[in-house]
Every structure is written in C-alpha cells, then in structure tokens.
Design a protein around this motif. Structure first.
Motif, PDB file in Angstrom:
ATOM      1  N   GLY A 100       0.840  -1.200   0.000  1.00  0.00           N
ATOM      2  CA  GLY A 100       0.000   0.000   0.000  1.00  0.00           C
ATOM      3  C   GLY A 100       0.873   1.247   0.000  1.00  0.00           C
ATOM      4  N   ALA A 101       0.322   2.331  -0.542  1.00  0.00           N
ATOM      5  CA  ALA A 101       1.076   3.591  -0.582  1.00  0.00           C
ATOM      6  C   ALA A 101       1.364   4.101   0.829  1.00  0.00           C
ATOM      7  N   LYS A 102       0.510   3.741   1.776  1.00  0.00           N
ATOM      8  CA  LYS A 102       0.755   4.157   3.163  1.00  0.00           C
ATOM      9  C   LYS A 102       2.055   3.520   3.656  1.00  0.00           C
ATOM     10  N   TRP A 126      -3.517  14.899   4.328  1.00  0.00           N
ATOM     11  CA  TRP A 126      -3.943  13.522   4.616  1.00  0.00           C
ATOM     12  C   TRP A 126      -3.496  13.181   6.037  1.00  0.00           C
ATOM     13  N   ASN A 172       0.688  16.384  -2.239  1.00  0.00           N
ATOM     14  CA  ASN A 172      -0.385  15.424  -2.534  1.00  0.00           C
ATOM     15  C   ASN A 172      -1.417  16.112  -3.421  1.00  0.00           C
ATOM     16  N   ASN A 176      -6.324  14.522  -0.865  1.00  0.00           N
ATOM     17  CA  ASN A 176      -7.233  14.066   0.179  1.00  0.00           C
ATOM     18  C   ASN A 176      -6.940  14.966   1.370  1.00  0.00           C
ATOM     19  N   ASP A 205       2.812  12.454  -3.516  1.00  0.00           N
ATOM     20  CA  ASP A 205       1.887  11.340  -3.291  1.00  0.00           C
ATOM     21  C   ASP A 205       0.794  11.457  -4.354  1.00  0.00           C
ATOM     22  N   ILE A 207      -1.489   9.219  -5.355  1.00  0.00           N
ATOM     23  CA  ILE A 207      -2.419   8.089  -5.265  1.00  0.00           C
ATOM     24  C   ILE A 207      -3.765   8.369  -5.969  1.00  0.00           C
ATOM     25  N   TYR A 208      -4.148   9.661  -6.078  1.00  0.00           N
ATOM     26  CA  TYR A 208      -5.421   9.990  -6.755  1.00  0.00           C
ATOM     27  C   TYR A 208      -5.203  10.468  -8.197  1.00  0.00           C
ATOM     28  N   SER A 239      -4.673   1.237  -5.108  1.00  0.00           N
ATOM     29  CA  SER A 239      -5.881   1.253  -4.262  1.00  0.00           C
ATOM     30  C   SER A 239      -7.029   2.063  -4.845  1.00  0.00           C
ATOM     31  N   LYS A 240      -6.735   3.321  -5.179  1.00  0.00           N
ATOM     32  CA  LYS A 240      -7.824   4.229  -5.557  1.00  0.00           C
ATOM     33  C   LYS A 240      -8.125   4.128  -7.052  1.00  0.00           C
ATOM     34  N   ARG A 248      -3.632  -4.155  -0.991  1.00  0.00           N
ATOM     35  CA  ARG A 248      -2.463  -3.557  -0.347  1.00  0.00           C
ATOM     36  C   ARG A 248      -1.228  -3.545  -1.248  1.00  0.00           C
TER      37      ARG A 248
HETATM   38  C1  PLP Z   1      -3.411  10.854   0.169  1.00  0.00           C
HETATM   39  C2  PLP Z   1      -3.299   9.397   0.422  1.00  0.00           C
HETATM   40  N1  PLP Z   1      -2.096   8.822   0.315  1.00  0.00           N
HETATM   41  C3  PLP Z   1      -1.930   7.516   0.527  1.00  0.00           C
HETATM   42  C4  PLP Z   1      -2.997   6.714   0.876  1.00  0.00           C
HETATM   43  C5  PLP Z   1      -2.737   5.251   1.127  1.00  0.00           C
HETATM   44  O1  PLP Z   1      -3.278   4.406   0.164  1.00  0.00           O
HETATM   45  P1  PLP Z   1      -2.983   2.855   0.175  1.00  0.00           P
HETATM   46  O2  PLP Z   1      -2.132   2.543   1.351  1.00  0.00           O
HETATM   47  O3  PLP Z   1      -4.302   2.172   0.225  1.00  0.00           O
HETATM   48  O4  PLP Z   1      -2.260   2.570  -1.110  1.00  0.00           O
HETATM   49  C6  PLP Z   1      -4.268   7.262   1.016  1.00  0.00           C
HETATM   50  C7  PLP Z   1      -5.413   6.441   1.453  1.00  0.00           C
HETATM   51  O5  PLP Z   1      -6.415   6.904   1.928  1.00  0.00           O
HETATM   52  C8  PLP Z   1      -4.426   8.643   0.766  1.00  0.00           C
HETATM   53  O6  PLP Z   1      -5.630   9.225   0.860  1.00  0.00           O
END
Ligand code: PLP
Length: 398
Positions: A100-102, A126, A172, A176, A205, A207-208, A239-240, A248
């Motif tokens: 996951g990016a987290k 975020w 980001n 988010n 980041d 991710i979106y 993920s998104k 993950r």
């Molecule tokens: C801005 C941002 N970065 C990273 C993530 C992490 O995404 P993931 O771990 O599902 O890839 C999220 C998830 O909500 C997010 O909103």
C-alpha cells in the motif's frame, strides 16, 4: 505488569478516518440506519480481469515470498506506467513495491528522516503525514492553505516555512481531503523555490492521479521540474485507481539510494508485498484502462451533484474539486447555531447521532471548521445524505 509503551507511540493518535468509519460501521451493524460517507475507498469492486489474474497466479503456484522490492513483472509494469502516464523514466533499481502507498510513505519517512528534522506539510493534509513524521522523531511544519486560496500552498508560504532543519516536503495532488489539484504552472512556481534549497527531498503522493476530471491533464512536480530528479520521490498505488484498497499494493520511484534504503527497511520488517496481490496489480497496470475512466466518470457525476447541493445550504462555502472522491466544505457558520456544537468534531458527532450520516471533522486534516464528505458511495445514498444534512441544519437552527 506492562511498563510504559514506547515514546513514539505516545506521540501519535490512531487514524481519525479509520476510527470514524469503523464507528459508523458498528452503529450500522447494531441496526442504526447509517450512511457512511467517512470512508476513503472506492465503493466499486475490483474489476474482474484483475481478480482473474490473482486467481491464475494462485493456481500457477505464485504463493511464495517474492523479491523484497517486488516481482520483476510488477516492477516492469510500474516502469511502463510511469513512461506512459507521466513521461518519467526509471530503472528497476529505482522502484520498490510495498504493501500500500501508506506503507511506501512510512518506509520513505523511516529511510530519510532523523529526529529533529522538519517535514513541511500543507493543511488540509492527509491524516497520516504528520503522525508518520512524528513516529520518526521528526517535526511536522504545517502550512495552512484554506478554501480562499483553493487549499493550495503558495511559493511565498513554502519559502517562509523552510529552515535549515527542513528535510522533506510532502505534496499530494489531487488532494485528500480537498479534491483540488495543483496546475503545471503552480508546480513550476513551487519548483523554483525548491531550486534555491538543494538539500530538501520532495515526495509527491500521486495516489489519486487517475481520479481526476479537470481539463488540464494530471501533472506532478517532477514532470514539470525535471531538475528535481535526484531528490524527488514519487509514491503511487493501485488502491484508488483500480478499486483495490484491500489488496495492499503501493509503489515508490526515486533515486536508487533512497529506494535501496527503503528496501533494507522492508527486508527487515515485511519481507515482501503479497505475491498474489502483486500479480493482480501487474494485470491492473498492464491491462485495459477503460475501467478507470468509468469509475472516474461516476465520481465526477456524484461530485457535481454533491457540490451543487451543498452550495445551496445556508452558510456553507464549497470549493469544487478537480478529482478524488472527497469534498471539503467550510461549515464554520453552522458552529455558531448552538452553544454545545461549536467545533467540527462536535458537529460530526451531531450529524452521526442525529441524522445518521458519518463524515470526518476537518480538524483531523489540520483544518478545523470544515468537514470531509466522501462520495465513494452510490447516488441513492448521496441523495439521502444530502436530505439528512439539510435536516440537521434545520434542527441546529431551531
Ligand atoms: C493521500 C493518500 N495517500 C496515501 C494513501 C494510502 O493508500 P494505500 O495505502 O491504500 O495505497 C491514502 C489512502 O487513503 C491517501 O488518501
């Protein structure tokens, strides 16, 4: 008797978004009629060609540990994705796949931050960025960018937040919780400030990236300012984009010294991301991208409806988003209607308990006076949620 827990744990709080979402789910499980607009994940199922790739991988025996930094097939798919979508070129040694990016961001922070380092983050942010910095003993430095400046930090704000201790800038976009995305011209201006400070590492980041519908195409700071190549790290994931939150898989591209350090951390903490999920992510990145456009089109319809309806509510200011599946209305005037509901946390509790709609208070994102509403929910739910919010405001005014 358990002794005190580690200092690093005492400095952080649990993720507010995960907390509110699970409380809403528990209330719903107990029989309450709850519309959960707190969650940060697509409401679609993972497209079936991606699911099939996972089944095929399992049946072909891909059920063992993989290389720490990911399978060659997935790393090559990521390299192609960067070339195709971002016109960025990376070698295999410049890519690492994580859970996951987290997890990617966590490993990055662990790889580059020392206690006392400063990490610049723009609020609304975020929820995890400041706490991840604190986990490393680093200090988050927050730049406040409200709806009157479209939630975007300015070059002047960035310049004045930089000190000799600044180690990392977190970007980001689309964001988010706000849904807004920086333009190429804005990246250019922020990049010019960074050129004056060659020791600062930048993480974007993305991710979106594909949850975007504004007319200007997606860009990140590295695409616009290639001179940052030796200190810019790109984080992304499936993920998104592909509705794959539970699988993950996230990934990072950047200078091989940073990627190598992240690999070392990952080798001692996680071994590797899930082999089956990696096969699914490979299929997602290499396969037909039509599913992405379909989901994004659905988010845009919901966004337009929700923003239109929120703008009709008295006292609210809504900055339309460029993408994601969140909107971040400024609701401060609602906090003056009743003495006992005078902040966004109390308001979110009130909305949950009184009308059964779960949203996240803006203070979780470093921006009190706002709420985050997720529209990763079907249209019927969104329409009902709007009616309930209208009712909540009427009740508050009585
Ligand atoms: C801005 C941002 N970065 C990273 C993530 C992490 O995404 P993931 O771990 O599902 O890839 C999220 C998830 O909500 C997010 O909103």
């Amino acid at each position: 008797m358990l002794k005190e827990l580690a200092y690093r744990v005492q400095q952080i709080k649990p993720s507010a978004t995960a907390d509110m979402s699970s409380r809403a789910d528990k209330l719903a499980a107990s029989g309450r009629d709850i519309i959960n607009l707190a969650m940060g994940e697509p409401d679609f199922n993972t497209p079936s060609h991606i699911q099939q790739a996972a089944i095929a991988a399992m049946q072909a025996g891909q059920t063992r540990y993989t290389a720490t930094d990911g399978t060659l097939a997935l790393k090559d798919a990521i390299i192609q994705k960067f070339a195709r979508d971002n016109q960025l070129t990376f070698e295999r040694s410049e890519i690492i796949v994580s859970c996951g990016a987290k997890h990617s961001l966590y490993n990055l922070f662990a790889a580059i931050l020392n206690p006392g380092d400063e990490v610049i983050i723009a609020a609304p942010y975020w929820v995890s960025y400041p706490d991840m910095a604190k986990l490393m003993g680093a200090n988050p430095v927050i730049i406040h960018a409200d709806h009157k400046q479209q939630f975007k930090m300015t070059p002047v704000q960035l310049r004045s937040a930089i000190t000799p201790a600044t180690r990392l800038l977190v970007l980001n976009s689309p964001s988010n919780p706000t849904g807004v995305a920086y333009t190429a011209a804005e990246w250019q201006a922020l990049g010019a400030v960074l050129m004056e400070h060659p020791d600062i590492i930048v993480v974007t980041d993305d991710i979106y990236e594909h949850n975007l519908w504004r007319t200007e195409p997606f860009s990140n700071i590295l695409m616009v300012c290639p001179a940052l190549r030796d200190r810019c790290v790109v984080v992304n994931g499936v993920s998104k984009t592909y509705a794959m939150t539970g699988w993950r898989i996230g990934y990072t591209a950047g200078p091989h010294t940073i990627i190598g350090a992240m690999k070392k951390i990952q080798s001692q903490s996680t071994s590797c991301p899930c082999s089956i999920s990696q096969a699914a992510a490979t299929a997602a990145l290499n396969g037909d991208q039509a599913c992405v456009a379909e989901m994004t089109a659905a988010y845009q319809v919901r966004h337009d409806y929700l923003v239109g309806e929120l703008q009709k509510l008295p006292g609210v200011s809504v900055q339309p988003g460029d993408g994601t599946f969140y909107v971040f209305p400024h609701i401060e005037p609602w906090l003056k209607l009743r003495a006992d509901i005078n902040d966004d946390v109390a308001l979110s509790e009130y909305v949950l308990n009184e009308v059964g709609v779960a949203v996240i208070p803006g203070s979780a994102f470093g921006a009190p006076g706002y709420i985050r509403i997720s529209y990763a929910a079907n249209m019927d739910k969104i329409v009902t949620a709007v009616e309930r919010l209208q009712l909540a405001i009427v009740k508050l005014s009585q």
